[in-house]
Design an enzyme around this catalytic site. Structure first.
Site, short mmCIF file in Angstrom:
data_model
loop_
_atom_site.label_atom_id
_atom_site.label_comp_id
_atom_site.label_asym_id
_atom_site.label_seq_id
_atom_site.Cartn_x
_atom_site.Cartn_y
_atom_site.Cartn_z
CG ASP A 122 -1.84 -1.09 1.28
OD1 ASP A 122 -2.06 -1.74 0.04
OD2 ASP A 122 -2.12 -1.38 2.39
N1 URA Z 1 -1.19 -5.84 3.90
C1 URA Z 1 -1.94 -4.58 3.97
O1 URA Z 1 -2.85 -4.41 4.62
N2 URA Z 1 -1.15 -3.84 3.33
C2 URA Z 1 0.02 -3.88 2.64
O2 URA Z 1 0.76 -3.04 2.07
C3 URA Z 1 0.49 -5.23 2.47
C4 URA Z 1 -0.17 -6.25 3.13
#
Ligand code: URA
Length: 270
Positions: A122
């Site tokens: 993310d």
């Molecule tokens: N899980 C999440 O919620 N975000 C990420 O970036 C990676 C795994």
């Protein structure tokens, strides 16, 4: 750790790069377009064995000469494996009209054609990210079929509960989406920080798993993929070019307990 000559890499690169056009070679290794390369040739910024070469159609054998672009010698290997400590605020994409991408953080000397992030973190997640032009390898790392473990450190809004261990181990359903068994352990006395291991990598997976237990992830960092962990000295935004053999550590398993007992988290930096 990053300087072992890889037998596998040699095996994969066993087909010698025979004679090929200079402009094609430079284009391949740098990701710079053929049109731009023409201009670089004209201005003498592409050299063969230290001498400026103006003819892009010249046939070269890259194993027998040294080709440099803007003063940097270009590597012979076809595949490139870069690990980045992805910082917050950049997106895992090759192009984005709004946000800065991880590709914009790759140093010029490591750029080459077809580089792309393997999977997504993310925008607000930090940590270990593989960037490669080896699509087949990237697929192995991110495909849920491969069951490659990914280890994350999370800071939680509410303290860790012992009951999470079993809930995560049994797998979680959140708003109709199913997440397979995951491991979790607290990292500090108060249970503000946890280590989580997942083997899928669905969109927002870790965040959703905590939402399912009425908690919230305030900070998330990927520490390790398979057996390959984020080097301590790789600061957010920095990248490292690694060998194929080293990248293959990502495809190996390490037990959750082994990772938990080794992991060092500087809580004050989070
Ligand atoms: N899980 C999440 O919620 N975000 C990420 O970036 C990676 C795994």
């Amino acid at each position: 750790m990053w300087c072992i000559i890889s037998k596998n890499a040699f095996e994969r690169e066993a087909n010698p790069i025979s004679e090929l056009r200079l402009d094609k070679f430079v284009c391949n290794r740098t990701g710079v377009s053929r049109t731009e390369i023409k201009a670089y040739l004209k201005s003498g910024l592409i050299t063969v064995n230290g001498r400026a070469e103006k003819d892009g159609s010249r046939k070269i054998c890259p194993e027998e000469c040294e080709v440099a672009f803007k003063g940097k010698v270009l590597s012979l290997t076809r595949f490139r494996y870069i690990i980045m400590n992805k910082p917050q605020g950049v997106v895992c994409a090759t192009q984005d009209n709004v946000s800065k991408t991880v590709m914009e953080l790759v140093p010029d000397e490591l750029m080459c054609a077809n580089l792309a992030p393997a999977g997504r973190l993310d925008k607000d997640t930090e940590g270990l990210l593989l960037i490669t032009n080896d699509g087949e390898f990237a697929h192995k790392v991110i495909s849920p079929k491969s069951q490659v473990p990914k280890f994350y450190v999370a800071r939680l809004e509410l303290p860790f509960q012992e009951s999470y261990k079993q809930i995560f181990a049994e797998g979680i359903e959140y708003r109709g989406e199913k997440f397979k068994s995951a491991n979790i352990a607290k990292l500090d006395k108060n249970g503000e920080f946890v280590l989580v291991e997942i083997r899928e990598g669905k969109f927002h997976q870790v965040k959703k798993m905590f939402m399912a237990v009425s908690n919230k992830v305030l900070y998330l960092r990927r520490e390790q993929i398979g057996k390959l962990f984020l080097p301590q000295d790789l600061v957010p935004g920095a990248s490292l070019d690694i060998l194929h053999k080293e990248a293959c550590e990502m495809l190996k398993d390490e037990s959750f307990e082994a990772v938990r007992s080794r992991i060092f988290v500087n809580f004050s930096s989070i």
